[in-house]
Scaffold this motif. Structure first.
Motif, PDB file in Angstrom:
ATOM      1  N   GLU A   1       3.202  43.660  98.713  1.00  0.00           N
ATOM      2  CA  GLU A   1       1.761  43.553  98.498  1.00  0.00           C
ATOM      3  C   GLU A   1       1.064  44.897  98.740  1.00  0.00           C
ATOM      4  O   GLU A   1       0.089  45.236  98.026  1.00  0.00           O
ATOM      5  CB  GLU A   1       1.181  42.473  99.410  1.00  0.00           C
ATOM      6  CG  GLU A   1       1.658  41.074  99.004  1.00  0.00           C
ATOM      7  CD  GLU A   1       1.093  39.972  99.877  1.00  0.00           C
ATOM      8  OE1 GLU A   1       1.058  38.815  99.418  1.00  0.00           O
ATOM      9  OE2 GLU A   1       0.685  40.262 101.035  1.00  0.00           O
ATOM     10  N   PHE A   2       1.549  45.684  99.713  1.00  0.00           N
ATOM     11  CA  PHE A   2       0.937  47.000  99.944  1.00  0.00           C
ATOM     12  C   PHE A   2       1.186  47.917  98.746  1.00  0.00           C
ATOM     13  O   PHE A   2       0.331  48.750  98.381  1.00  0.00           O
ATOM     14  CB  PHE A   2       1.490  47.620 101.231  1.00  0.00           C
ATOM     15  CG  PHE A   2       0.762  48.848 101.641  1.00  0.00           C
ATOM     16  CD1 PHE A   2      -0.505  48.765 102.216  1.00  0.00           C
ATOM     17  CD2 PHE A   2       1.313  50.120 101.450  1.00  0.00           C
ATOM     18  CE1 PHE A   2      -1.194  49.908 102.593  1.00  0.00           C
ATOM     19  CE2 PHE A   2       0.618  51.261 101.830  1.00  0.00           C
ATOM     20  CZ  PHE A   2      -0.641  51.153 102.412  1.00  0.00           C
ATOM     21  N   LYS A   3       2.346  47.769  98.138  1.00  0.00           N
ATOM     22  CA  LYS A   3       2.647  48.560  96.936  1.00  0.00           C
ATOM     23  C   LYS A   3       1.647  48.260  95.825  1.00  0.00           C
ATOM     24  O   LYS A   3       1.198  49.174  95.104  1.00  0.00           O
ATOM     25  CB  LYS A   3       4.082  48.235  96.472  1.00  0.00           C
ATOM     26  CG  LYS A   3       4.503  48.950  95.191  1.00  0.00           C
ATOM     27  CD  LYS A   3       4.586  50.459  95.392  1.00  0.00           C
ATOM     28  CE  LYS A   3       5.086  51.131  94.124  1.00  0.00           C
ATOM     29  NZ  LYS A   3       5.130  52.600  94.276  1.00  0.00           N
ATOM     30  N   GLU A   4       1.240  46.996  95.702  1.00  0.00           N
ATOM     31  CA  GLU A   4       0.257  46.627  94.715  1.00  0.00           C
ATOM     32  C   GLU A   4      -1.093  47.273  95.011  1.00  0.00           C
ATOM     33  O   GLU A   4      -1.823  47.687  94.109  1.00  0.00           O
ATOM     34  CB  GLU A   4       0.115  45.093  94.647  1.00  0.00           C
ATOM     35  CG  GLU A   4       1.338  44.376  94.139  1.00  0.00           C
ATOM     36  CD  GLU A   4       1.649  44.780  92.695  1.00  0.00           C
ATOM     37  OE1 GLU A   4       0.701  44.905  91.893  1.00  0.00           O
ATOM     38  OE2 GLU A   4       2.836  44.981  92.390  1.00  0.00           O
ATOM     39  N   TRP A   5      -1.446  47.352  96.318  1.00  0.00           N
ATOM     40  CA  TRP A   5      -2.727  47.958  96.702  1.00  0.00           C
ATOM     41  C   TRP A   5      -2.739  49.454  96.398  1.00  0.00           C
ATOM     42  O   TRP A   5      -3.769  50.018  96.036  1.00  0.00           O
ATOM     43  CB  TRP A   5      -2.994  47.743  98.198  1.00  0.00           C
ATOM     44  CG  TRP A   5      -3.398  46.306  98.515  1.00  0.00           C
ATOM     45  CD1 TRP A   5      -3.941  45.420  97.672  1.00  0.00           C
ATOM     46  CD2 TRP A   5      -3.264  45.689  99.775  1.00  0.00           C
ATOM     47  NE1 TRP A   5      -4.186  44.231  98.310  1.00  0.00           N
ATOM     48  CE2 TRP A   5      -3.774  44.370  99.637  1.00  0.00           C
ATOM     49  CE3 TRP A   5      -2.775  46.065 101.023  1.00  0.00           C
ATOM     50  CZ2 TRP A   5      -3.799  43.445 100.674  1.00  0.00           C
ATOM     51  CZ3 TRP A   5      -2.821  45.152 102.059  1.00  0.00           C
ATOM     52  CH2 TRP A   5      -3.318  43.842 101.897  1.00  0.00           C
ATOM     53  N   LEU A   6      -1.577  50.070  96.588  1.00  0.00           N
ATOM     54  CA  LEU A   6      -1.511  51.525  96.342  1.00  0.00           C
ATOM     55  C   LEU A   6      -1.789  51.858  94.867  1.00  0.00           C
ATOM     56  O   LEU A   6      -2.294  52.939  94.554  1.00  0.00           O
ATOM     57  CB  LEU A   6      -0.131  52.064  96.741  1.00  0.00           C
ATOM     58  CG  LEU A   6       0.126  52.218  98.245  1.00  0.00           C
ATOM     59  CD1 LEU A   6       1.561  52.638  98.505  1.00  0.00           C
ATOM     60  CD2 LEU A   6      -0.836  53.236  98.853  1.00  0.00           C
ATOM     61  N   LYS A   7      -1.476  50.901  94.023  1.00  0.00           N
ATOM     62  CA  LYS A   7      -1.733  51.139  92.616  1.00  0.00           C
ATOM     63  C   LYS A   7      -3.226  51.246  92.354  1.00  0.00           C
ATOM     64  O   LYS A   7      -3.668  51.966  91.451  1.00  0.00           O
ATOM     65  CB  LYS A   7      -1.145  50.016  91.767  1.00  0.00           C
ATOM     66  CG  LYS A   7       0.371  49.959  91.795  1.00  0.00           C
ATOM     67  CD  LYS A   7       0.886  48.757  91.001  1.00  0.00           C
ATOM     68  CE  LYS A   7       2.400  48.653  91.070  1.00  0.00           C
ATOM     69  NZ  LYS A   7       2.904  47.472  90.326  1.00  0.00           N
TER      70      LYS A   7
ATOM     71  N   LEU B   1       8.506  50.861  97.607  1.00  0.00           N
ATOM     72  CA  LEU B   1       7.511  51.457  98.507  1.00  0.00           C
ATOM     73  C   LEU B   1       8.127  52.672  99.162  1.00  0.00           C
ATOM     74  O   LEU B   1       9.266  52.647  99.618  1.00  0.00           O
ATOM     75  CB  LEU B   1       7.077  50.446  99.580  1.00  0.00           C
ATOM     76  CG  LEU B   1       6.002  50.921 100.550  1.00  0.00           C
ATOM     77  CD1 LEU B   1       4.663  51.082  99.796  1.00  0.00           C
ATOM     78  CD2 LEU B   1       5.845  49.948 101.706  1.00  0.00           C
ATOM     79  N   MET B   2       7.359  53.736  99.223  1.00  0.00           N
ATOM     80  CA  MET B   2       7.842  54.956  99.850  1.00  0.00           C
ATOM     81  C   MET B   2       7.954  54.745 101.360  1.00  0.00           C
ATOM     82  O   MET B   2       7.092  54.114 101.982  1.00  0.00           O
ATOM     83  CB  MET B   2       6.887  56.106  99.547  1.00  0.00           C
ATOM     84  CG  MET B   2       6.755  56.419  98.062  1.00  0.00           C
ATOM     85  SD  MET B   2       8.341  56.963  97.366  1.00  0.00           S
ATOM     86  CE  MET B   2       8.544  58.547  98.207  1.00  0.00           C
ATOM     87  N   PRO B   3       8.991  55.296 101.971  1.00  0.00           N
ATOM     88  CA  PRO B   3       9.189  55.102 103.430  1.00  0.00           C
ATOM     89  C   PRO B   3       7.998  55.547 104.271  1.00  0.00           C
ATOM     90  O   PRO B   3       7.680  54.912 105.278  1.00  0.00           O
ATOM     91  CB  PRO B   3      10.431  55.943 103.729  1.00  0.00           C
ATOM     92  CG  PRO B   3      11.160  56.009 102.431  1.00  0.00           C
ATOM     93  CD  PRO B   3      10.091  56.047 101.367  1.00  0.00           C
TER      94      PRO B   3
END
Length: 816
Positions: A632-638, A673-675
Motif C-alpha cells: 500500500e505504501f508503494k501505491e502512495w509513492l506513485k 518497494l525500495m529498502p
C-alpha cells in the motif's frame, strides 16, 4: 474420849479393789479409742471415760468406807460428797484430754499429777464429808505417803498405757496399766485410811436426819450401787463397741491386705505422695513403667519422673493446690509425658486424687503407659487421614484442613485457591504398562507437585490420578503461577524401569470467597473447571471464577477467531502519519494492525497482539502486515513520491526467525518497494539479546532497510543500544511527551534524548502529540518528527489516501 476400834469387811474391801481396777480398765480402753474419733463422738467417749474413772475412784472410796466398821452411826455431808466426786471426774477428764492431745513426756507427768490429785482430793474431801461423833486425827507422814503412792502409781499406769499404743499386744498392756491404776486408787485409799485415827467425841452434835443435811449409809449404798451399775453399763457398752471395732478392724485389716495386694498386682503404676511431693508408696507396676525400684523412689521427690521441661509447672501446680485447694487436674484423667530412669520420655495417662488429713494433703496417682495406644491411634489416624500409596492427606483430611483454612480466611480476609488436578491419559499408561508402573508414576507425580509448593500449601490425593492443591493466603496471579509450574514439572518425562513415560495434567482453579464459601463447593467448582480445561485438550489450567472465566472464554474465542482472521480478511492495516516538526510535512506513516471480529466487533490490539505472540500466530500475521503495508505504501509513492518511509512494528518472534532478513527481502522484491522506504520498528525485547540481534540488524542495514527503536526510555533502555546498534531512528514514548509542556523534568529528558540522538546522527520521533502546547515544547526541544492525534488518529488505507495522499495541499492545524 478415846480412840475407836474399827475393822474392815473383807468382801467389801475386795469389791472396792475390783471396782477400782474395772473402772481403770474401761477408762483406759476408752482413752485408747479417742484417736480414731472426731467431733461429737470424741467428746461423748471422752465424757464416758472421765465418768468411768472418776466414778470408779469415788465408788471404790465409798465401798471401802462401807467396809470400815467403827461401831457408830456415820453420815455424809451432801455438798462435800458432791465436790469429792466432781474432783475425781473433772481431773480424770482433763488428764485423758491431755494424754490424747499430746504424747510428750511432760504431758504424761501432768496427766499423772492430775489423776493422782483427783484421787487424793476425792479421798480427803470425802473423809471431811463424814458426820459422826468422832474426830479424825491424821499422821501427816502417812498422808504424804498416800499422795506419793497416788502420783507414782498413776505415772506408772499412764506410762504403761502409752506403751500400749505401739505394742503388738495392746490388750495386755492396757490390762497391766489398769491393774496399776487400780492399785494407785486402792493403795492411796487404804494408806490414807491408815493415816487416820478416829477418836470418839460425844460432844459432837449429829445433824438432823434429812437428805438435805446428811447422807446416811442407806443413801450412800444406793449412790455406790448406782456408780457400780454405771461402771458395769460402761463396761457393757465398751465391750459391744470393742467387739464392733474389732470386727471392723478385722475387716479393715482384710481390706487393707486386699488393697495392698491389688496395688502390687495392678498393671498401672499407683504412686502416693505427701503435700510436698515426696513419694510415700511405689508399687511394682511403677517400677516396670519408670524403671525405678521402690527403694530408689520412696522418700524422693515426685518430679523425678517428670520431664525437665514440665517440672516447674508440676511444682507450681502442687504449691497452688496447697495454698488454694483449687482443683485443675485432680479428679480428672489427663494425658501427660513421663520420664523413665533411662531418660526417655513417653506418653502417660494420669488419674489423680487427693486425701486431706488436717492441714496436710496426700496425693494418689494412677499412671498408665499409653505408648502403644498413642502409636495405634497415630496409625489409625494415618489410615483414616492419609493416602496409603503416596502418604499424602486423603479426601477426609483435605476437607477438614480446607474447612479450617476457610475459617481462618474469614477472620483474616485472605483469598484461598483450590487447584484440582487430573492427569491426562493416565488410564492408557495403566492399561499398557500395568498398575504397578502406574503407582510408581503417581508417587513421582506427587513429589513433582510438592516441589512447586511452599510449606504452608497443602497437597492431597483426591482419588485415582486426581490431586488437589490448597493455596492459603494467595491471589489470582499466584494461583495461575503455581498451576503453570505444576504443568511444566509434570510434562517432563518420567523414567521408570528404563521406560520413558510422558504425561500431562489438566488443572481447574476455584477461589475463596468468590467461587464458594465451603470446602465442598470449592472442590466441586475446581473439579468443574478442571473438566473445562480437559475439554480444551488438557495440559492447561482453567479458572472457575466467573469474571476470569469470561476473560478466558473471550480469549479462547479470540484465539479461535485469530487463527481464521487472515483467511477471512478480518485484519486491516491502519496508518498514522509521521510529521516533520519544522515544516509540518508528512514524511511517513506507521503501520498499525486492527481486527474487526464478526461477533465481537473491533478488538483492541492490546487484547489480541499478546495472544498472537503466545500462540505464535504473530509470525504469519506479522508477515502479512509487512507485505500489506509495503504494497500500500508503494501505491502512495506513485501519487506522493516525496514520502520517505513506512514504519512497521516487528515482534521478537518474527525477528528471531533464522530467515527473517530473507523474508523482508522477498517482500520488498514482491512489492517492488525500495529498502530505504521501509523502516522496521524494533522493541527493547529484541535488542536485549545483542549477540543474536546485531548480526540480523546488520544484514537488514546492508539491504538498505531503516531501523527504529520504539518506546525508548520506558523499559530497560541502555545507552549502549545507541552506541552498538545500527539504528536510524529513536521514538520517544508518549509517557514523556504527555506532560512535556507542564513538566520541566519531562522536557529535560526529551531534550537530553534529542541532543544525544542528534550527536549520534539519529532521527528522533516524538509519539503521542495531541495538543499544540505539546508540539511547541518538542519544537523547542529540536525533535525531528512527531506523530499523534494532533495530526490524525490511525486510519485505514482508503481514508489516509483520501485525506493525505490525493493531490491536495496539507493544511496543518499544528502550526505554531
Amino acid at each position: 474420849m478415846g480412840e475407836m476400834d474399827a475393822q474392815y469387811h473383807v468382801g467389801l474391801v475386795l469389791l472396792s479393789i475390783a471396782v477400782a481396777v474395772l473402772s481403770s480398765y474401761i477408762s483406759l480402753e476408752i482413752a485408747a479409742r479417742l484417736n480414731n474419733l472426731k467431733g461429737k463422738s470424741r467428746l461423748t467417749w471422752l465424757a464416758m471415760g472421765s465418768l468411768s474413772l472418776g466414778g470408779g475412784i469415788w465408788s471404790m472410796h465409798f465401798v471401802a468406807m462401807l467396809a470400815y466398821d467403827m461401831g457408830m452411826n456415820v453420815t455424809y455431808e451432801p455438798v462435800l460428797l458432791t465436790i469429792s466426786i466432781l474432783f475425781s471426774i473433772v481431773s480424770s477428764g482433763i488428764a485423758f484430754y491431755l494424754i490424747k492431745k499430746s504424747g510428750s513426756r511432760l504431758t504424761q507427768i501432768a496427766s499423772s499429777i492430775l489423776i493422782g490429785t483427783g484421787i487424793v482430793l476425792m479421798h480427803y474431801v470425802g473423809m471431811e464429808a463424814m458426820q459422826m461423833q468422832a474426830v479424825i486425827q491424821y499422821d501427816m507422814w502417812i498422808v504424804a505417803l498416800s499422795v506419793v503412792i497416788a502420783m507414782v502409781a498413776s505415772f506408772v499406769a499412764l506410762n504403761l498405757f502409752r506403751t500400749s499404743s505401739t505394742a503388738k499386744n495392746r490388750k495386755r498392756w492396757i490390762t497391766l496399766s489398769s491393774l496399776v491404776m487400780g492399785a494407785a486408787i486402792s493403795g492411796m485409799h487404804y494408806t490414807g485410811m491408815a493415816s487416820a485415827t478416829f477418836i470418839h467425841d460425844s460432844s459432837v452434835k449429829m445433824p438432823q436426819d434429812d437428805l438435805t443435811s446428811q447422807v446416811g449409809p442407806t443413801v450412800l449404798g444406793f449412790l455406790v450401787a448406782i456408780g457400780i451399775l454405771m461402771i458395769i453399763g460402761f463396761t457393757i457398752v465398751l465391750l459391744r463397741y470393742k467387739a464392733k471395732i474389732e470386727d471392723s478392724d478385722h475387716r479393715l485389716e482384710v481390706i487393707d491386705r486386699m488393697y495392698h495386694s491389688i496395688i502390687q498386682s495392678a498393671n498401672d503404676a499407683i504412686i502416693t505422695s505427701d503435700h510436698k511431693g515426696v513419694i510415700l508408696s511405689w508399687n511394682e507396676a511403677a517400677g516396670k513403667i519408670f524403671g525405678y525400684t521402690s527403694t530408689e523412689m520412696i522418700g524422693k521427690p515426685l518430679h523425678t519422673i517428670v520431664p525437665h521441661d514440665f517440672r516447674q509447672a508440676h511444682i507450681d501446680g502442687m504449691e497452688r493446690y496447697n495454698q488454694t485447694n483449687q482443683k485443675k487436674v485432680i479428679g480428672q484423667t489427663v494425658e501427660l509425658t513421663g520420664l523413665n530412669k533411662s531418660g526417655k520420655e513417653f506418653p502417660i495417662e494420669l488419674s489423680l486424687s487427693t486425701t486431706q488429713d488436717g492441714e496436710n494433703s496426700y496425693f494418689t496417682g494412677i499412671i498408665r503407659n499409653i505408648t502403644e495406644r498413642v502409636e495405634s491411634q497415630k496409625r489409625i489416624k494415618e489410615l483414616v487421614y492419609r493416602d496409603e500409596l503416596t502418604n499424602l492427606p486423603n479426601r477426609r483430611m483435605l476437607k477438614e484442613h480446607l474447612t479450617s483454612y476457610i475459617e481462618q480466611a474469614k477472620l483474616d480476609g485472605h483469598m484461598i485457591a483450590v487447584l484440582f488436578l487430573d492427569l491426562d491419559r493416565f488410564k492408557q499408561i495403566n492399561d499398557v504398562y500395568g498398575h504397578s508402573i502406574g503407582d510408581v508414576l503417581l508417587k513421582e507425580i506427587a513429589v513433582r507437585i510438592q516441589r512447586c509448593l511452599s510449606t504452608k500449601d497443602l497437597l492431597a490425593r483426591q482419588s485415582g490420578d486426581e490431586f488437589v492443591v490448597v493455596l492459603p493466603q494467595t491471589s489470582h496471579y499466584q494461583a495461575g503461577y503455581v498451576a503453570r509450574q505444576i504443568i511444566n514439572n509434570i510434562s517432563t518425562p518420567v523414567v521408570i524401569d528404563d521406560l520413558e513415560l510422558y504425561t500431562s495434567t489438566s488443572i481447574g482453579i476455584s477461589l475463596y470467597p468468590e467461587d464458594g464459601e465451603t470446602a465442598s463447593t470449592l472442590l466441586k467448582h475446581a473439579d468443574t473447571a478442571m473438566y473445562e480445561a480437559k475439554k480444551e485438550g488438557g495440559n492447561q489450567y482453567y479458572y472457575f471464577t466467573n469474571e476470569i472465566n469470561e476473560i478466558i472464554s473471550r480469549k479462547m474465542v479470540l484465539e479461535t477467531g485469530l487463527r481464521k482472521a487472515l483467511e477471512r480478511e478480518e485484519l486491516e492495516v491502519y496508518y498514522q502519519p509521521q510529521v516533520e516538526v519544522k515544516t509540518d510535512k508528512i514524511v511517513g506513516f506507521e503501520a498499525l494492525i486492527r481486527w474487526n471480529h464478526p461477533e465481537l466487533g473491533t478488538v483492541s490490539p492490546a487484547d489480541f497482539i499478546p495472544l498472537a505472540e503466545e500462540t505464535n500466530l504473530i509470525i504469519p500475521m506479522g508477515e502479512w502486515i509487512l507485505r500489506e503495508s509495503c504494497r500500500e505504501f508503494k501505491e502512495w509513492l506513485k501519487v506522493k513520491p516525496d514520502l520517505k518511509h513506512v514504519s512497521v512494528n516487528i515482534s521478537a518472534l518474527q525477528f528471531r526467525q533464522p530467515n527473517f532478513p530473507e523474508i523482508v527481502a522477498d517482500i520488498l522484491a514482491e512489492t517492488e518497494l525500495m529498502p530505504q522506504n521501509l523502516e522496521l520498528e524494533l522493541t527493547e525485547t529484541i535488542v536485549q539479546d545483542p549477540k543474536r540481534a546485531i548480526p540480523i540488524m546488520k544484514q537488514l542495514k546492508a539491504m538498505g532497510v531503516k531501523l527504529s527503536l520504539d518506546d525508548f526510555g520506558t523499559g530497560y533502555s541502555s545507552f549502549s543500544y545507541l552506541k552498538d546498534f545500527p539504528l536510524d531512528t529513536l521514538k520517544i514514548d508518549k509517557s514523556f511527551t504527555k506532560e512535556i509542556h507542564l513538566s520541566a523534568k519531562d522536557k529535560a529528558v526529551v531534550e537530553t534524548i534529542v541532543h544525544m540522538a542528534k550527536r549520534l546522527g539519529l532521527n528522533v520521533i516524538a509519539e503521542g502529540i495531541e495538543t499544540t502546547d505539546q508540539l511547541a515544547s518538542i519544537l523547542e526541544s529540536n525533535c525531528n518528527e512527531f506523530q499523534g492525534y494532533l495530526c490524525s488518529p490511525p486510519l485505514p488505507y482508503t481514508q489516509i489516501t483520501d485525506k493525505f495522499i490525493t493531490p491536495k495541499i496539507f493544511e496543518p492545524t499544528s502550526k505554531v
